[in-house]
Design a protein around this motif. Structure first.
Motif, short mmCIF file in Angstrom:
data_model
loop_
_atom_site.label_atom_id
_atom_site.label_comp_id
_atom_site.label_asym_id
_atom_site.label_seq_id
_atom_site.Cartn_x
_atom_site.Cartn_y
_atom_site.Cartn_z
N LYS A 1 0.82 -1.22 0.00
CA LYS A 1 0.00 0.00 0.00
C LYS A 1 0.85 1.26 0.00
N SER A 2 1.99 1.22 0.70
CA SER A 2 2.88 2.40 0.73
C SER A 2 3.72 2.51 -0.54
N ARG A 3 3.62 1.50 -1.37
CA ARG A 3 4.36 1.41 -2.64
C ARG A 3 5.86 1.16 -2.44
N GLU A 4 6.24 0.75 -1.24
CA GLU A 4 7.62 0.31 -1.01
C GLU A 4 7.90 -0.92 -1.86
N PHE A 5 6.91 -1.82 -1.93
CA PHE A 5 6.97 -2.98 -2.80
C PHE A 5 5.95 -2.79 -3.91
N ALA A 6 6.27 -3.28 -5.08
CA ALA A 6 5.37 -3.13 -6.24
C ALA A 6 4.51 -4.37 -6.39
N TRP A 7 3.20 -4.23 -6.16
CA TRP A 7 2.28 -5.36 -6.32
C TRP A 7 2.32 -5.87 -7.75
N ARG A 8 2.47 -5.00 -8.71
CA ARG A 8 2.52 -5.41 -10.12
C ARG A 8 3.61 -6.46 -10.35
N GLU A 9 4.74 -6.30 -9.69
CA GLU A 9 5.85 -7.27 -9.81
C GLU A 9 5.60 -8.53 -8.99
N ALA A 10 4.93 -8.40 -7.88
CA ALA A 10 4.71 -9.54 -6.98
C ALA A 10 3.49 -10.37 -7.35
N ARG A 11 2.57 -9.81 -8.12
CA ARG A 11 1.28 -10.45 -8.39
C ARG A 11 1.43 -11.81 -9.08
N LYS A 12 2.19 -11.88 -10.17
CA LYS A 12 2.30 -13.13 -10.91
C LYS A 12 2.91 -14.25 -10.06
N PRO A 13 4.07 -14.03 -9.42
CA PRO A 13 4.59 -15.14 -8.60
C PRO A 13 3.68 -15.50 -7.42
N PHE A 14 2.98 -14.49 -6.88
CA PHE A 14 2.05 -14.79 -5.79
C PHE A 14 0.96 -15.74 -6.27
N PHE A 15 0.30 -15.41 -7.38
CA PHE A 15 -0.79 -16.25 -7.85
C PHE A 15 -0.29 -17.59 -8.39
N ASP A 16 0.88 -17.62 -9.00
CA ASP A 16 1.45 -18.91 -9.42
C ASP A 16 1.60 -19.82 -8.20
N GLY A 17 2.14 -19.27 -7.12
CA GLY A 17 2.31 -20.05 -5.89
C GLY A 17 0.99 -20.43 -5.25
N PHE A 18 0.05 -19.49 -5.25
CA PHE A 18 -1.27 -19.79 -4.69
C PHE A 18 -1.92 -20.94 -5.43
N HIS A 19 -1.92 -20.88 -6.76
CA HIS A 19 -2.55 -21.94 -7.55
C HIS A 19 -1.86 -23.28 -7.30
N ARG A 20 -0.55 -23.30 -7.27
CA ARG A 20 0.16 -24.56 -7.02
C ARG A 20 -0.12 -25.07 -5.61
N SER A 21 -0.25 -24.15 -4.65
CA SER A 21 -0.54 -24.59 -3.27
C SER A 21 -1.89 -25.28 -3.19
N LEU A 22 -2.86 -24.80 -3.95
CA LEU A 22 -4.18 -25.43 -3.95
C LEU A 22 -4.08 -26.88 -4.41
N ALA A 23 -3.32 -27.10 -5.49
CA ALA A 23 -3.14 -28.47 -5.97
C ALA A 23 -2.37 -29.31 -4.95
N ALA A 24 -1.42 -28.71 -4.24
CA ALA A 24 -0.68 -29.44 -3.21
C ALA A 24 -1.60 -29.83 -2.05
N TYR A 25 -2.45 -28.90 -1.61
CA TYR A 25 -3.39 -29.22 -0.53
C TYR A 25 -4.30 -30.38 -0.94
N ALA A 26 -4.87 -30.29 -2.14
CA ALA A 26 -5.75 -31.36 -2.62
C ALA A 26 -4.96 -32.65 -2.84
N GLY A 27 -3.74 -32.53 -3.35
CA GLY A 27 -2.90 -33.71 -3.58
C GLY A 27 -2.58 -34.46 -2.30
N ALA A 28 -2.59 -33.75 -1.18
CA ALA A 28 -2.36 -34.39 0.12
C ALA A 28 -3.64 -35.00 0.69
N GLY A 29 -4.75 -34.87 -0.05
CA GLY A 29 -6.00 -35.48 0.37
C GLY A 29 -6.99 -34.55 1.05
N ASN A 30 -6.74 -33.25 0.98
CA ASN A 30 -7.64 -32.28 1.60
C ASN A 30 -8.72 -31.83 0.62
#
Length: 186
Positions: free
Chosen positions: A52-81
């Protein structure tokens, strides 16, 4: 171990996804995790103050964040959740990416619809969303989507939850995600 189940609740910002997801989690006959980006944001996982303070750029962080989020969902389900996932597919390629990641799982894709005036009212009342994001979603996110089931969130939430559970328990055709993979060859 049995195949994990994912009930994917998709709709515009402020459409009522969280209310529906909480209702599903409370009433489903077996344990389901309720997971969303809001949970990560609100738990402090993301350095929101620094974005929010623009110290970090969300535009740069968005893609790796969502890539990780999507993969984490598959990992949670892959573990049987089992998962009740609420998400907004607002970026080209995310539907296809998740269709591939979720291939091993039983996915039930639910579209949550809400009128534009109600979305705008809800967004203003929440005060935790950028103004106009619900309207932008309204015009784009359901375009070209094929769901296993759809609800109108201006109707009673508890009734919608019951209708979703009944449709999920009674489904017979291949899921919308399975059909997408078959049509596109992935």
């Amino acid at each position: 171990m049995t195949e994990a189940k994912i009930i994917f609740v998709h709709g515009a910002s402020s459409s009522g996804k969280s209310t529906i997801a909480r209702g599903l989690q409370a009433r489903l006959p077996e344990p389901f995790w309720h997971i969303s980006i809001d949970h990560l944001r609100d738990s402090g996982v993301l350095p929101m103050a620094r974005f929010k303070s623009r110290e970090f750029a969300w535009r740069e962080a968005r893609k790796p964040f969502f890539d990780g989020f999507h993969r984490s969902l598959a990992a949670y389900a892959g573990a049987g959740n089992n998962l009740v996932l609420e998400h907004i597919l607002d970026t080209p390629g995310w539907l296809e990416e998740l269709a591939v990641l979720f291939a091993p799982f039983d996915v039930f894709f639910v579209g949550v619809h809400c009128s534009l005036p109600e979305l705008i009212r809800r967004e203003a009342a929440r005060k935790d969303r950028p103004a106009g994001s619900a309207e932008q979603d309204f015009h784009t996110i359901h375009r070209d989507m094929r769901y296993d089931f759809e609800v109108q969130s201006e109707l009673d939430a508890d009734e919608n939850v019951g209708r979703i559970i009944a449709a999920w328990q009674g489904r017979q055709a291949p899921s919308a995600f399975a059909q997408l993979r078959a049509e596109r060859g992935f």
